[in-house]
Design a protein around this motif. Structure first.
Motif, PDB file in Angstrom:
ATOM      1  N   MET A 266      53.175-131.379  10.852  1.00 34.87           N
ATOM      2  CA  MET A 266      53.047-129.895  11.784  1.00 34.87           C
ATOM      3  C   MET A 266      51.805-130.402  12.725  1.00 34.87           C
ATOM      4  O   MET A 266      51.842-129.580  13.698  1.00 34.87           O
ATOM      5  N   ARG A 267      50.901-131.408  12.470  1.00 39.16           N
ATOM      6  CA  ARG A 267      49.795-131.742  13.455  1.00 39.16           C
ATOM      7  C   ARG A 267      50.563-132.139  14.719  1.00 39.16           C
ATOM      8  O   ARG A 267      49.883-131.989  15.767  1.00 39.16           O
ATOM      9  N   THR A 268      51.864-132.600  14.490  1.00 37.20           N
ATOM     10  CA  THR A 268      52.442-133.204  15.894  1.00 37.20           C
ATOM     11  C   THR A 268      53.017-132.129  16.710  1.00 37.20           C
ATOM     12  O   THR A 268      53.442-132.311  17.712  1.00 37.20           O
ATOM     13  N   VAL A 269      53.285-130.930  16.093  1.00 32.99           N
ATOM     14  CA  VAL A 269      54.009-129.940  16.540  1.00 32.99           C
ATOM     15  C   VAL A 269      53.145-128.807  17.068  1.00 32.99           C
ATOM     16  O   VAL A 269      53.559-128.101  18.212  1.00 32.99           O
ATOM     17  N   VAL A 270      51.987-128.315  16.589  1.00 34.76           N
ATOM     18  CA  VAL A 270      51.343-127.216  16.742  1.00 34.76           C
ATOM     19  C   VAL A 270      50.465-127.205  17.934  1.00 34.76           C
ATOM     20  O   VAL A 270      49.972-128.597  18.209  1.00 34.76           O
ATOM     21  N   ASN A 271      49.940-126.299  18.521  1.00 32.37           N
ATOM     22  CA  ASN A 271      48.948-126.279  19.482  1.00 32.37           C
ATOM     23  C   ASN A 271      48.286-124.999  19.407  1.00 32.37           C
ATOM     24  O   ASN A 271      48.407-124.066  18.493  1.00 32.37           O
ATOM     25  N   ASP A 272      47.074-124.642  20.463  1.00 30.22           N
ATOM     26  CA  ASP A 272      46.516-123.407  20.267  1.00 30.22           C
ATOM     27  C   ASP A 272      47.145-122.162  20.865  1.00 30.22           C
ATOM     28  O   ASP A 272      46.507-121.111  21.059  1.00 30.22           O
ATOM     29  N   LYS A 273      48.360-122.252  21.289  1.00 33.54           N
ATOM     30  CA  LYS A 273      48.786-121.108  22.172  1.00 33.54           C
ATOM     31  C   LYS A 273      50.373-120.785  21.306  1.00 33.54           C
ATOM     32  O   LYS A 273      50.695-119.653  21.403  1.00 33.54           O
ATOM     33  N   GLY A 274      50.878-121.633  20.474  1.00 37.87           N
ATOM     34  CA  GLY A 274      51.857-121.033  19.763  1.00 37.87           C
ATOM     35  C   GLY A 274      51.872-120.118  18.282  1.00 37.87           C
ATOM     36  O   GLY A 274      50.880-119.858  18.079  1.00 37.87           O
ATOM     37  N   THR A 275      52.994-119.686  17.948  1.00 35.66           N
ATOM     38  CA  THR A 275      53.067-118.781  16.685  1.00 35.66           C
ATOM     39  C   THR A 275      53.744-119.547  15.734  1.00 35.66           C
ATOM     40  O   THR A 275      55.025-120.014  16.311  1.00 35.66           O
ATOM     41  N   TYR A 276      53.492-119.414  14.580  1.00 38.64           N
ATOM     42  CA  TYR A 276      54.092-120.278  13.599  1.00 38.64           C
ATOM     43  C   TYR A 276      54.385-119.279  12.391  1.00 38.64           C
ATOM     44  O   TYR A 276      53.498-118.619  11.770  1.00 38.64           O
ATOM     45  N   LEU A 277      55.596-119.656  11.763  1.00 38.17           N
ATOM     46  CA  LEU A 277      56.001-119.086  10.474  1.00 38.17           C
ATOM     47  C   LEU A 277      55.897-120.014   9.165  1.00 38.17           C
ATOM     48  O   LEU A 277      56.496-121.010   9.389  1.00 38.17           O
ATOM     49  N   ALA A 278      55.089-119.743   8.220  1.00 40.11           N
ATOM     50  CA  ALA A 278      55.032-120.679   7.133  1.00 40.11           C
ATOM     51  C   ALA A 278      55.208-119.994   5.907  1.00 40.11           C
ATOM     52  O   ALA A 278      54.517-118.605   5.589  1.00 40.11           O
ATOM     53  N   GLU A 279      55.620-120.359   4.924  1.00 38.86           N
ATOM     54  CA  GLU A 279      56.053-119.663   3.452  1.00 38.86           C
ATOM     55  C   GLU A 279      54.635-119.426   2.883  1.00 38.86           C
ATOM     56  O   GLU A 279      54.301-118.468   2.338  1.00 38.86           O
ATOM     57  N   GLU A 280      53.744-120.128   2.976  1.00 34.98           N
ATOM     58  CA  GLU A 280      52.316-120.259   2.640  1.00 34.98           C
ATOM     59  C   GLU A 280      51.225-120.576   3.784  1.00 34.98           C
ATOM     60  O   GLU A 280      50.776-121.539   3.658  1.00 34.98           O
ATOM     61  N   SER A 281      51.339-119.566   4.626  1.00 35.06           N
ATOM     62  CA  SER A 281      50.636-120.135   5.615  1.00 35.06           C
ATOM     63  C   SER A 281      49.254-120.426   5.663  1.00 35.06           C
ATOM     64  O   SER A 281      48.865-121.185   6.587  1.00 35.06           O
ATOM     65  N   GLU A 282      48.488-119.970   4.857  1.00 35.31           N
ATOM     66  CA  GLU A 282      47.196-120.385   4.405  1.00 35.31           C
ATOM     67  C   GLU A 282      46.930-121.629   4.396  1.00 35.31           C
ATOM     68  O   GLU A 282      45.718-122.216   4.709  1.00 35.31           O
ATOM     69  N   VAL A 283      47.978-122.508   3.863  1.00 35.34           N
ATOM     70  CA  VAL A 283      47.578-123.775   3.602  1.00 35.34           C
ATOM     71  C   VAL A 283      47.547-124.728   5.030  1.00 35.34           C
ATOM     72  O   VAL A 283      46.808-125.342   5.441  1.00 35.34           O
ATOM     73  N   PRO A 284      48.623-124.523   5.482  1.00 31.84           N
ATOM     74  CA  PRO A 284      48.572-125.326   7.096  1.00 31.84           C
ATOM     75  C   PRO A 284      47.285-124.680   8.021  1.00 31.84           C
ATOM     76  O   PRO A 284      46.916-125.397   8.822  1.00 31.84           O
ATOM     77  N   ALA A 285      47.099-123.202   7.783  1.00 33.73           N
ATOM     78  CA  ALA A 285      46.221-122.763   8.658  1.00 33.73           C
ATOM     79  C   ALA A 285      44.729-123.370   8.337  1.00 33.73           C
ATOM     80  O   ALA A 285      43.637-123.576   9.270  1.00 33.73           O
ATOM     81  N   TYR A 286      44.694-123.636   6.913  1.00 28.63           N
ATOM     82  CA  TYR A 286      43.303-124.209   6.551  1.00 28.63           C
ATOM     83  C   TYR A 286      43.094-125.700   7.013  1.00 28.63           C
ATOM     84  O   TYR A 286      42.058-126.191   7.775  1.00 28.63           O
ATOM     85  N   TYR A 287      44.199-126.412   6.977  1.00 28.60           N
ATOM     86  CA  TYR A 287      44.210-127.919   7.128  1.00 28.60           C
ATOM     87  C   TYR A 287      44.108-128.210   8.665  1.00 28.60           C
ATOM     88  O   TYR A 287      43.844-129.070   9.236  1.00 28.60           O
ATOM     89  N   LEU A 288      44.791-127.171   9.531  1.00 25.66           N
ATOM     90  CA  LEU A 288      44.805-127.492  11.012  1.00 25.66           C
ATOM     91  C   LEU A 288      44.047-126.440  11.759  1.00 25.66           C
ATOM     92  O   LEU A 288      44.240-125.820  12.830  1.00 25.66           O
ATOM     93  N   GLN A 289      42.888-125.770  11.072  1.00 29.86           N
ATOM     94  CA  GLN A 289      41.864-125.007  11.752  1.00 29.86           C
ATOM     95  C   GLN A 289      41.268-125.519  12.771  1.00 29.86           C
ATOM     96  O   GLN A 289      40.820-124.608  13.727  1.00 29.86           O
ATOM     97  N   ASP A 290      41.291-127.007  13.087  1.00 27.41           N
ATOM     98  CA  ASP A 290      40.777-127.519  14.332  1.00 27.41           C
ATOM     99  C   ASP A 290      41.737-127.333  15.665  1.00 27.41           C
ATOM    100  O   ASP A 290      41.163-127.693  16.565  1.00 27.41           O
ATOM    101  N   VAL A 291      42.746-127.073  15.362  1.00 23.78           N
ATOM    102  CA  VAL A 291      43.894-126.821  16.616  1.00 23.78           C
ATOM    103  C   VAL A 291      44.484-125.594  16.818  1.00 23.78           C
ATOM    104  O   VAL A 291      45.217-125.375  17.654  1.00 23.78           O
ATOM    105  N   THR A 292      44.521-124.774  15.568  1.00 17.70           N
ATOM    106  CA  THR A 292      44.993-123.462  15.841  1.00 17.70           C
ATOM    107  C   THR A 292      44.011-122.509  15.007  1.00 17.70           C
ATOM    108  O   THR A 292      42.870-122.815  14.766  1.00 17.70           O
ATOM    109  N   THR A 293      44.298-121.308  15.239  1.00 20.97           N
ATOM    110  CA  THR A 293      43.576-120.098  14.827  1.00 20.97           C
ATOM    111  C   THR A 293      44.354-119.406  13.709  1.00 20.97           C
ATOM    112  O   THR A 293      45.627-119.365  13.519  1.00 20.97           O
ATOM    113  N   TRP A 294      43.738-118.482  13.076  1.00 21.03           N
ATOM    114  CA  TRP A 294      44.115-117.650  11.856  1.00 21.03           C
ATOM    115  C   TRP A 294      45.427-117.014  12.400  1.00 21.03           C
ATOM    116  O   TRP A 294      46.456-116.937  11.661  1.00 21.03           O
TER     117      TRP A 294
END
Length: 505
Positions: free
Chosen positions: A393-421
């Motif tokens: 997911m780090r290769t996919v996300v950026n600071d402008k997209g919108t993302y759907l994840a079954e347990e979104s808290e996990v990628p949101a925590y690990y990728l908080q340097d490139v995405t917002t909550w």
């Protein structure tokens, strides 16, 4: 001639106290090893609380607006434990936050030992600490970054203060109010055990004060009420209490299922506590020198103490039976076991008998509790390994997209340097205004959002929200907006699965 004290461990001589502390260190070492052997990437709750703590900390220090109202749905006040977790996470990462939980749980066991020694003797204190240190909830929470470990520590601290001040001035019991109220603020479910602390304040002083001991309970109750009122004025409305504790959504789990699971998680300790309560009610002391007489607590105090402490094991199970949900019960049962542990330690001492007549019985009880706790904690701690999923997911996300994840808290925590909550949406619930002008909620909302191509990437693993997952899967079939780019397998104790990732074309 002065009264001759009873011999051996029934009398806490300097030698027995020193030996007890050495053995306590061994108990704590075993507890630490059992917790540290647990391994895994962040669980959904851990990721949620730590990530929210970073936003709460930024709000406190810089006035940065919060992305959502964490106060509205958290099971504890978000400016307490989450902020602490965020500070530790900044410097030491997830491992550091989990080690903080271990320190809290080791402190809980140490305070339990001190409390039980004060009420009974060193032998019972060692039994209480040994049994509590290896039950499933203790081992699990010792390496789990959530509210539970600090809440247990604060409850044990309050209980120790209550017992320690039993012979001092009545107002000294007020020292137990701040940790008790902090425990409630840290995790609202701790409020179930505030009445236990009030009753304990009365019972521990009854032997020396008689019915005047009721004043201690009144003073402690008023002190807690005043602090809770002051806290509510400072924090304002706390919607999380209603949503997660007092008015939680009712489930479909049966009472028999929950009682059976509670028996598996802490049945041996609870059984030892029942045995200890009965033995203590029948006889105040195990006579290693039966010809030596000394003052002992009366039967009313002994029976009351056993009923209050052992009965506390039923508080969490009965409340969740009322709600019809087993969610988090495997953790909450540990709160009741904390209060039952002193009676379990006494039961273990009585089982072994005077002069250590039957040590094999005590060893069997401890080994059985250890075996169940070790295996159950390992099974509960088996989370899906999200390492590969997060890396992809780090290769996919950026600071402008919108993302759907079954347990979104996990990628949101690990990728908080490139995405917002607010860039992340989980699959638990959704209200959506579709492009066709209609408003949808529940599974229909997820189906419509995916059909509209709302999300830049979608991550599913199945098993968490099956109805909503199926709606997403149905919308993805033949959908020209998305293509499946990765299937990343994982294995847990309950079976194998995989993370499936779709990216918008």
């Amino acid at each position: 001639m002065p009264d001759v004290p009873e011999s051996a461990w029934s009398f806490d001589a300097r030698r027995s106290v020193r030996l007890g502390r050495i053995l306590l260190a061994c108990v704590l070492l075993v507890q630490a090893v059992l917790s540290l052997r647990l391994r895994g990437t962040a669980f959904e709750d851990e990721a949620l609380y730590i990530a929210s703590g970073h936003y709460e900390l930024a709000n406190l220090l810089h006035g940065t607006p919060l992305p959502v109202d964490f106060n509205g749905y958290f099971s504890g006040y978000p400016k307490l434990y989450p902020v602490l977790a965020a500070v530790v996470d900044t410097h030491f990462g997830l491992t550091g936050v989990r080690v903080v939980s271990l320190a809290f749980m080791l402190g809980t066991t140490g305070l339990l030992y001190a409390t039980t020694q004060r009420m009974f003797n060193v032998r019972a204190a060692l039994g209480a600490a040994a049994l509590f240190s290896v039950v499933q909830s203790t081992v699990f929470l010792g390496y789990f970054a959530t509210f539970d470990a600090p809440a247990l520590f604060l409850l044990s601290l309050s209980a120790w203060v209550v017992v320690r001040t039993g012979r001092t001035h009545t107002l000294a019991v007020l020292l137990a109010a701040p940790p008790a109220v902090l425990a409630f603020g840290t995790k609202y479910a701790s409020g179930l055990f505030l009445p236990t602390l009030v009753l304990l304040a009365v019972i521990t002083a009854y032997r020396h004060r008689g019915w005047r001991a009721l004043a201690r309970g009144v003073v402690l109750g008023i002190g807690c009420a005043v602090l809770l009122g002051a806290g509510s004025l400072v924090t304002g409305h706390i919607g999380g209490i209603s949503q997660t504790t007092t008015n939680r959504a009712h489930g479909t789990d049966t009472a028999m299922q929950m009682l059976r699971d509670c028996a598996n998680w802490g049945g041996l300790l609870a059984l030892a506590a029942v045995g200890g309560s009965i033995a203590y009610g029948m006889r105040a002391r195990m006579g290693e020198m039966p010809w030596v007489g000394s003052a002992t607590p009366g039967p009313l105090r002994r029976i009351s103490l056993g009923v209050v402490l052992t009965g506390s094991t039923l508080l969490a199970p009965l409340y969740q039976i009322h709600l019809g949900t087993e969610t988090s019960l495997f953790k909450h049962v540990g709160f009741g076991l904390l209060f039952a542990a002193p009676m379990a330690g006494l039961g273990l001492a009585r089982l072994v008998g005077p002069h250590f007549r039957n040590p094999q019985l005590g060893i069997m009880l401890y080994v059985g509790t250890l075996t169940f706790g070790m295996v159950q904690a390992h099974d509960e701690y088996s989370f899906p390994d999200s390492t590969n999923m997060v890396a992809y997911m780090r290769t996919v996300v950026n600071d402008k997209g919108t993302y759907l994840a079954e347990e979104s808290e996990v990628p949101a925590y690990y990728l908080q340097d490139v995405t917002t909550w607010n860039q992340w949406q989980n699959t638990f619930n959704l209200d959506y205004d579709a492009k066709d002008g209609k408003h949808y909620s529940g599974p229909a909302a997820f189906h419509a959002a995916v059909m509209d191509g709302r999300y830049n990437a979608i991550v599913l693993r199945g098993g968490v929200t099956p109805d909503n997952d199926q709606a997403v899967m149905d919308a993805l079939k033949g959908n020209p907006h998305y293509r499946l780019v990765a299937v990343l397998p994982f294995t847990t104790t309950i079976g194998s699965g995989d993370y499936r990732i779709w990216v918008k074309q």
